[in-house]
Design a protein around this motif. Structure first.
Motif, PDB file in Angstrom:
ATOM      1  N   ASP A 197      73.023  46.858 127.664  1.00 10.41           N
ATOM      2  CA  ASP A 197      73.862  45.752 128.131  1.00 10.41           C
ATOM      3  C   ASP A 197      73.311  44.403 127.683  1.00 10.41           C
ATOM      4  O   ASP A 197      74.061  43.498 127.310  1.00 10.41           O
ATOM      5  CB  ASP A 197      73.984  45.783 129.662  1.00 10.41           C
ATOM      6  CG  ASP A 197      74.956  46.859 130.142  1.00 10.41           C
ATOM      7  OD1 ASP A 197      75.790  47.302 129.332  1.00 10.41           O
ATOM      8  OD2 ASP A 197      74.878  47.238 131.318  1.00 10.41           O
ATOM      9  N   SER A 212      75.245  41.869 125.144  1.00 14.34           N
ATOM     10  CA  SER A 212      75.474  40.467 125.531  1.00 14.34           C
ATOM     11  C   SER A 212      75.045  39.532 124.402  1.00 14.34           C
ATOM     12  O   SER A 212      75.754  38.574 124.062  1.00 14.34           O
ATOM     13  CB  SER A 212      74.695  40.126 126.808  1.00 14.34           C
ATOM     14  OG  SER A 212      75.135  40.911 127.891  1.00 14.34           O
ATOM     15  N   GLU A 236      77.565  37.104 121.941  1.00 14.90           N
ATOM     16  CA  GLU A 236      77.352  35.668 121.731  1.00 14.90           C
ATOM     17  C   GLU A 236      77.186  35.349 120.246  1.00 14.90           C
ATOM     18  O   GLU A 236      77.719  34.349 119.747  1.00 14.90           O
ATOM     19  CB  GLU A 236      76.120  35.206 122.506  1.00 14.90           C
ATOM     20  CG  GLU A 236      75.928  33.708 122.490  1.00 14.90           C
ATOM     21  CD  GLU A 236      74.780  33.253 123.373  1.00 14.90           C
ATOM     22  OE1 GLU A 236      74.308  32.112 123.161  1.00 14.90           O
ATOM     23  OE2 GLU A 236      74.345  34.014 124.250  1.00 14.90           O
ATOM     24  N   ILE A 266      82.097  42.921 124.445  1.00 12.74           N
ATOM     25  CA  ILE A 266      82.022  42.658 125.883  1.00 12.74           C
ATOM     26  C   ILE A 266      82.645  43.797 126.683  1.00 12.74           C
ATOM     27  O   ILE A 266      82.157  44.164 127.757  1.00 12.74           O
ATOM     28  CB  ILE A 266      82.698  41.307 126.225  1.00 12.74           C
ATOM     29  CG1 ILE A 266      81.831  40.152 125.700  1.00 12.74           C
ATOM     30  CG2 ILE A 266      82.909  41.156 127.736  1.00 12.74           C
ATOM     31  CD1 ILE A 266      82.463  38.794 125.818  1.00 12.74           C
ATOM     32  N   ILE A 275      80.202  46.483 127.686  1.00 10.84           N
ATOM     33  CA  ILE A 275      79.111  46.179 128.616  1.00 10.84           C
ATOM     34  C   ILE A 275      79.451  46.789 129.968  1.00 10.84           C
ATOM     35  O   ILE A 275      80.475  46.460 130.572  1.00 10.84           O
ATOM     36  CB  ILE A 275      78.902  44.653 128.741  1.00 10.84           C
ATOM     37  CG1 ILE A 275      78.520  44.058 127.382  1.00 10.84           C
ATOM     38  CG2 ILE A 275      77.822  44.345 129.765  1.00 10.84           C
ATOM     39  CD1 ILE A 275      78.430  42.540 127.368  1.00 10.84           C
ATOM     40  N   HIS A 308      75.812  41.674 133.539  1.00 17.94           N
ATOM     41  CA  HIS A 308      75.628  41.316 132.133  1.00 17.94           C
ATOM     42  C   HIS A 308      76.951  40.945 131.459  1.00 17.94           C
ATOM     43  O   HIS A 308      76.975  40.087 130.572  1.00 17.94           O
ATOM     44  CB  HIS A 308      74.949  42.462 131.376  1.00 17.94           C
ATOM     45  CG  HIS A 308      73.501  42.603 131.695  1.00 17.94           C
ATOM     46  ND1 HIS A 308      73.016  43.599 132.510  1.00 17.94           N
ATOM     47  CD2 HIS A 308      72.431  41.845 131.353  1.00 17.94           C
ATOM     48  CE1 HIS A 308      71.711  43.455 132.630  1.00 17.94           C
ATOM     49  NE2 HIS A 308      71.333  42.418 131.952  1.00 17.94           N
ATOM     50  N   ARG A 309      78.041  41.559 131.906  1.00 21.40           N
ATOM     51  CA  ARG A 309      79.338  41.179 131.344  1.00 21.40           C
ATOM     52  C   ARG A 309      79.703  39.757 131.773  1.00 21.40           C
ATOM     53  O   ARG A 309      80.180  38.951 130.956  1.00 21.40           O
ATOM     54  CB  ARG A 309      80.427  42.154 131.796  1.00 21.40           C
ATOM     55  CG  ARG A 309      81.744  41.938 131.047  1.00 21.40           C
ATOM     56  CD  ARG A 309      82.834  42.878 131.518  1.00 21.40           C
ATOM     57  NE  ARG A 309      82.569  44.266 131.147  1.00 21.40           N
ATOM     58  CZ  ARG A 309      83.435  45.254 131.332  1.00 21.40           C
ATOM     59  NH1 ARG A 309      84.607  45.007 131.902  1.00 21.40           N
ATOM     60  NH2 ARG A 309      83.131  46.479 130.971  1.00 21.40           N
ATOM     61  N   ALA A 327      77.594  37.339 129.806  1.00 20.19           N
ATOM     62  CA  ALA A 327      78.091  37.203 128.430  1.00 20.19           C
ATOM     63  C   ALA A 327      79.269  36.235 128.388  1.00 20.19           C
ATOM     64  O   ALA A 327      79.347  35.360 127.517  1.00 20.19           O
ATOM     65  CB  ALA A 327      78.503  38.569 127.882  1.00 20.19           C
TER      66      ALA A 327
END
Length: 270
Positions: free
Chosen positions: A166, A170, A174, A189, A192, A197-198, A201
């Motif tokens: 995850d 992330s 990005e 995404i 994830i 963590h989602r 992100a």
């Protein structure tokens, strides 16, 4: 020493080259499109680090040739060239070097429709990468960048530690968003699994978007906030909520409600 040995000794000395010179020769061969000669020259290298550099140059040249579009006959010739490279990769002992080379090889084999051997190379690369997050990230990024989204998903399933995956996804989301590839960032995404963590992100992408499209940034933050509500751990949820509301304040220039954060699921009683 016989007379013939004495005669050939100076000739042998003249032919000897330093490893840097051999690498320069390989670079020259590749620049002229002579991949076969470049591969042959790798046999003159002894230091594993230099063999690794040479193989990366060769694999890079093969990928460039693939990107130009090949006729069936040219593809067949390139397959034969790739077969010459495989024993050299297998001769690498450094696990990190080998993982990177096998990941590059897998992408080439997928492009040549050799899915079976490509899967084997990719699986071995993931296993060799182990817990090294930067290696796993680079392997996944290479697959995604090459348009092999299904194979990236296949690779993700092989990463044993979900939390580490995850974090890697992330970072990748990005990276692709920074590069302007919104479609790939969005796809990443979705893979994830952790709401935390989602949400992070989305928050990081919202920060990137804030100076370009304020409404889009707020939309991303709203999506992150909804994800944050689904986090079971109270401390994590409140901490993330504070970060998201603080970021929203920066984007829209308004204050945020602490009561609203604390009123969410699992907040401590008054």
């Amino acid at each position: 020493m016989g007379k013939l040995d004495e005669f050939f000794k100076p000739l042998k000395r003249e032919r000897e080259k330093s490893e840097i010179e051999v690498l320069e020769d390989i670079e020259g061969y590749l620049r002229s499109g002579d991949i076969t000669s470049a591969i042959d020259a790798i046999n003159d290298l002894e230091k594993e680090a230099n063999v690794y550099l040479a193989l990366r140059m060769v694999l890079g040249a093969i990928r460039k040739r693939l990107n130009t579009g090949l006729s069936p006959e040219e593809a067949k010739d390139l397959q034969a060239i790739v077969k010459e490279v495989i024993p050299l990769i297998n001769g690498i002992f450094n696990g990190r070097f080998k993982a990177i080379l096998l990941a590059d090889l897998a992408i080439i084999l997928y492009s040549l429709d050799d899915e079976l051997n490509a899967d084997i190379a990719l699986r071995t690369a993931i296993n060799l990468a182990g817990e090294e997050g930067d290696l796993l990230r680079d392997i996944l990024r290479g697959l995604i960048h090459s348009g092999l989204l299904d194979k990236a998903g296949y690779a993700m399933k092989m990463v044993r530690e979900g939390r580490k995956l995850d974090v890697i996804l992330s970072e990748l989301a990005e990276m692709f968003y920074r590069a302007g590839d919104v479609r790939r960032a969005t796809t990443i995404i979705k893979h994830i699994s952790s709401p935390f963590h989602r949400a992070m992100a989305l928050a990081n992408i919202a920060e990137l978007e804030a100076s370009r499209n304020r409404e889009k940034a707020l939309e991303l933050l709203d999506a992150a906030m909804k994800l944050a509500e689904g986090i079971d751990d109270d401390e994590t949820r409140v901490e993330l909520g504070m970060k998201l509301y603080s970021l929203r304040q920066e984007v829209e220039g308004s204050g945020f409600s602490l009561r609203r954060i604390l009123a969410r699921k699992g907040a401590p009683p008054d």
